[in-house]
Enzyme design. Structure first.
Site, PDB file in Angstrom:
ATOM      1  CG  HIS A  56      -0.520   0.264   2.456  1.00 51.12           C
ATOM      2  ND1 HIS A  56      -1.264   0.643   3.726  1.00 51.12           N
ATOM      3  CD2 HIS A  56       0.799   0.182   3.066  1.00 51.12           C
ATOM      4  CE1 HIS A  56      -0.416   0.803   4.651  1.00 51.12           C
ATOM      5  NE2 HIS A  56       0.755   0.617   4.268  1.00 51.12           N
ATOM      6  CG  ASP A  57       4.275   1.810   2.675  1.00 51.49           C
ATOM      7  OD1 ASP A  57       3.175   2.395   2.982  1.00 51.49           O
ATOM      8  OD2 ASP A  57       5.067   1.130   3.153  1.00 51.49           O
TER       9      ASP A  57
ATOM     10  CD  GLN B   4       1.309  10.618   6.423  1.00 46.33           C
ATOM     11  OE1 GLN B   4       2.383   9.900   6.635  1.00 46.33           O
ATOM     12  NE2 GLN B   4       0.317  11.037   6.993  1.00 46.33           N
TER      13      GLN B   4
END
Length: 173
Positions: free
Chosen positions: A83-84, A134
């Site tokens: 998911h990063d 982010q």
């Protein structure tokens, strides 16, 4: 969103935001403690979603898995990693894992799964928004993970919604 889910989302978001901005030692410790707390709630459900006894040699990937040589294993665990990253990086990593994986081995992906229509669960949608802000990543649907895993060569795709924060995906080489 239940009050428990709301609590965990606020806790992780606050720690992640603090971690990303200031990265003080105390905040890094708090962030890691928050992740451990979430795992203590979700871990058993995720790790018992499938019969993993067929995989005697297990590797939980961490470190610089884009550059370092991956150890040979029967099962690779990617917990809260994909998911990063954007799809291209995920594909690169999954192809590396596939090449290192023993014949008949597999991959266990642990992530918070979006519903196919991407309308829920709410907590996962909030995680996805956080990832967008982010990192270059996102939360994904089971079919999105199926496409990524299939393009890397994995087959026999299975997924299980666990009813807790994280879900499980198993695919085989």
């Amino acid at each position: 969103m239940s009050s428990s889910e709301d609590h965990w989302y606020r806790l992780l978001t606050d720690y992640a935001n603090g971690f990303m901005v200031s990265q003080s030692e105390g905040e890094r410790v708090q962030f890691m403690q928050a992740l451990r707390e979430v795992w203590s709630v979700s871990g058993r459900s995720v790790l018992t979603a499938f019969d993993l006894s067929l995989f005697p040699l297990v590797c939980d990937l961490g470190g610089d898995f884009f550059k370092d040589r991956l150890p040979e294993a029967d099962l690779y665990i990617l917990a809260r990693i994909l998911h990063d990253w954007a799809d291209g990086k995920c594909s690169q990593l999954l192809e590396r894992v596939y090449q290192s994986c023993k014949p008949g081995g597999g991959i266990l992906v642990i992530e918070s799964l979006l519903d196919e229509d991407r309308r829920g669960p709410l907590l996962t949608q909030l995680y996805s928004l956080n990832m967008l802000v982010q990192t270059e990543g996102q939360e994904r649907t089971p079919s999105h993970y199926h496409a990524l895993l299939s393009s890397a060569g994995f087959r026999d795709f299975q997924f299980k919604k666990t009813g807790v924060i994280y879900d499980a995906i198993l695919a085989r080489k």
